[in-house]
Design an enzyme around this catalytic site. Sequence first.
Site, PDB file in Angstrom:
ATOM      1  CB  SER A 131      33.254  39.120  24.037  1.00 28.84           C
ATOM      2  OG  SER A 131      32.334  38.474  24.903  1.00 28.84           O
ATOM      3  CE1 TYR A 182      32.247  32.227  27.255  1.00 31.78           C
ATOM      4  CE2 TYR A 182      31.653  34.552  27.246  1.00 31.78           C
ATOM      5  CZ  TYR A 182      32.495  33.526  27.651  1.00 31.78           C
ATOM      6  OH  TYR A 182      33.583  33.812  28.428  1.00 31.78           O
TER       7      TYR A 182
HETATM    8  C1  LIG Z   1      37.237  41.458  31.843  1.00 34.31           C
HETATM    9  C2  LIG Z   1      37.430  40.225  31.003  1.00 34.31           C
HETATM   10  C3  LIG Z   1      36.353  39.717  30.283  1.00 34.31           C
HETATM   11  C4  LIG Z   1      36.508  38.577  29.509  1.00 34.31           C
HETATM   12  N1  LIG Z   1      35.461  38.118  28.762  1.00 34.31           N
HETATM   13  C5  LIG Z   1      35.628  37.051  27.934  1.00 34.31           C
HETATM   14  C6  LIG Z   1      34.588  36.653  27.068  1.00 34.31           C
HETATM   15  O1  LIG Z   1      33.520  37.285  27.009  1.00 34.31           O
HETATM   16  N2  LIG Z   1      34.803  35.576  26.286  1.00 34.31           N
HETATM   17  C7  LIG Z   1      35.983  34.869  26.308  1.00 34.31           C
HETATM   18  O2  LIG Z   1      36.136  33.876  25.584  1.00 34.31           O
HETATM   19  N3  LIG Z   1      37.006  35.260  27.103  1.00 34.31           N
HETATM   20  C8  LIG Z   1      36.861  36.332  27.906  1.00 34.31           C
HETATM   21  N4  LIG Z   1      37.909  36.747  28.678  1.00 34.31           N
HETATM   22  C9  LIG Z   1      39.189  36.009  28.639  1.00 34.31           C
HETATM   23  C10 LIG Z   1      40.130  36.524  27.557  1.00 34.31           C
HETATM   24  O3  LIG Z   1      39.679  36.212  26.272  1.00 34.31           O
HETATM   25  C11 LIG Z   1      41.544  35.924  27.696  1.00 34.31           C
HETATM   26  O4  LIG Z   1      41.441  34.521  27.693  1.00 34.31           O
HETATM   27  C12 LIG Z   1      42.294  36.370  28.932  1.00 34.31           C
HETATM   28  O5  LIG Z   1      41.974  37.678  29.322  1.00 34.31           O
HETATM   29  C13 LIG Z   1      43.776  36.289  28.638  1.00 34.31           C
HETATM   30  O6  LIG Z   1      44.531  36.509  29.763  1.00 34.31           O
HETATM   31  P1  LIG Z   1      45.203  37.921  30.125  1.00 34.31           P
HETATM   32  O7  LIG Z   1      44.104  38.781  30.652  1.00 34.31           O
HETATM   33  O8  LIG Z   1      46.205  37.519  31.174  1.00 34.31           O
HETATM   34  O9  LIG Z   1      45.857  38.481  28.889  1.00 34.31           O
HETATM   35  C14 LIG Z   1      37.772  37.903  29.462  1.00 34.31           C
HETATM   36  C15 LIG Z   1      38.851  38.443  30.157  1.00 34.31           C
HETATM   37  C16 LIG Z   1      38.699  39.591  30.924  1.00 34.31           C
HETATM   38  C17 LIG Z   1      39.898  40.147  31.645  1.00 34.31           C
END
Ligand SMILES: Cc1cc2nc3c(=O)[nH]c(=O)nc-3n(C[C@H](O)[C@H](O)[C@H](O)COP(=O)(O)O)c2cc1C
Length: 366
Positions: free
Chosen positions: A108, A131
Site C-alpha cells: 500500500s 493512492y
Molecule cells: C486495515 C485495512 C487497510 C487497508 N488499506 C488499503 C489500502 O491502503 N489500499 C487499498 O487499495 N486497499 C486497502 N485495503 C483493502 C484491501 O486491499 C482489500 O480490498 C480488502 O481487505 C479485501 O477484503 P478482505 O479483508 O475481506 O480480504 C485495506 C484493508 C484493510 C482491512
Amino acid sequence: MSNDPINLYDYEERAKLTLPHNDWDTIDAGAMDMFTTRRNRTAFEALTLRPRFLRTVEERNLSTTVLGEKISMPVVLAPAGSHMRAHPEGEVATARGAGMSDTLMMLSTSSNCSMEEVSQAASGPLWFQLYHRGYELTEMLVHRAEEAGFKAIVLTVDTPVPSPKERDLRNNTTRTHELGNFRGMDRPRNEISGTDETPGWDVSRTEPLTWSELDWLRGLTQLPLVLKGIRTAEDAHVAVESGVNGIQVSTHGGRQLDMTMGAIEMLPEIADAVKGQAEIYLDSGVRRGSDVIKALALGARAVAIGRPLFWGLAVDGANGVHGVLELMREEVDRAMAYCGQASVEDLDPNLIGIPSDWGSGSRMTP
Ligand SMILES: Cc1cc2nc3c(=O)[nH]c(=O)nc-3n(C[C@H](O)[C@H](O)[C@H](O)COP(=O)(O)O)c2cc1C
C-alpha cells in the site's frame, strides 16, 4: 490436541485476543452497517461446487502467473495500510511471509515501512498500490516503485473521498505509525495520509484521477497498470479500452461504500465485459480454499486476502502470514482434488452451481 490454527478463523480469533481493542476495530471494520462486508461472505456461501470424479488428480498444479510473474498459488496479499498496527516489523514481516509462500504481495501507498525497505526484505514479486496524492507525489511514488523493483502499479479507484469507519470515530482512533513512503518529506500529514484516518476526517483532499488522466499515469512508467476496485461491467469496458493490463474486482472488503453486492457477484459481468483483454483478480471476503476455486472458475486469475494477513501478522509476524497462506494453499489443493481438477488454470464456470437469484442486483433494464 493440536494448538496450531487449523483455518483462517482460528487466526482471526487469536488476533482479536492479541491486538489492542482499537487496532482490532480498525482492521475488522467495514463502512456503515457493514452490509457489503457481510455480503462478500454470504455471496460466496450461496455458490455451490459441482465436483467431478474418477479423473486423474494425483498431481495438482496450483502455480500460475500474474502479469507474467510466476507465483506458487493463485492466492496473493492485498494492499493494506499500516501493518505495524498488527506487528512491530510491519510490511517487512509481511513481505517475508509472502516470500516464504512464494507468492505476490501488493504494498500500500500507506505502508509504515518504505517501499525500498519492503523490496529489500521480499523474495517474491511485489506490486505497488497507488493512492493518488496529487500529481507531484504520485509521480514520485511511481518512479520510486519502478526503481525499487516493483512489477506493477495497482491504482485503487474506489476511494474518491475518505471513508472513516464509525468504529474508529467512536474509539477516537488516531494513526501513530509513520507512513514510510513519505519519510523525511516534511509534508503535512493530511496531504500524505491514508483515506480513513480519524478523527476529524482530516485527510488528503486531493482531487481523484479521472479516466482521461490514466494516459498521464501510464506515461510515467513502463510498468503494467492494474485498476483495483472496479465493480461494474461499464467501468470494466472503459478500463479495457483505456488499455489497462489488469482489473481487481473488489469491494475494498466493504470498507468504503456500503450497500453494494459482494465482490464475487460482480465478477461474472466483469469477466463478460473484459473478454480476456486484461487479467482479472478478485478480493473481498476470501477465507476458504473453495472461495478461491469459485472465483477462478468464474473468471479471476488470482484472489487476494486483506484482513487475514493482519491476523497472521498479529499472531506470529512473518511466520503467521506464511501460516495463513499455507492454510489457504492446503484448502485450495484439497478442494481441487475433490472437484476433479488438476490445474488452477483450467477451472471453468461448469464447476459452480449458481442459484437463480444470485447476483441479481444487476442493472434495471432501461
Ligand atoms: C486495515 C485495512 C487497510 C487497508 N488499506 C488499503 C489500502 O491502503 N489500499 C487499498 O487499495 N486497499 C486497502 N485495503 C483493502 C484491501 O486491499 C482489500 O480490498 C480488502 O481487505 C479485501 O477484503 P478482505 O479483508 O475481506 O480480504 C485495506 C484493508 C484493510 C482491512
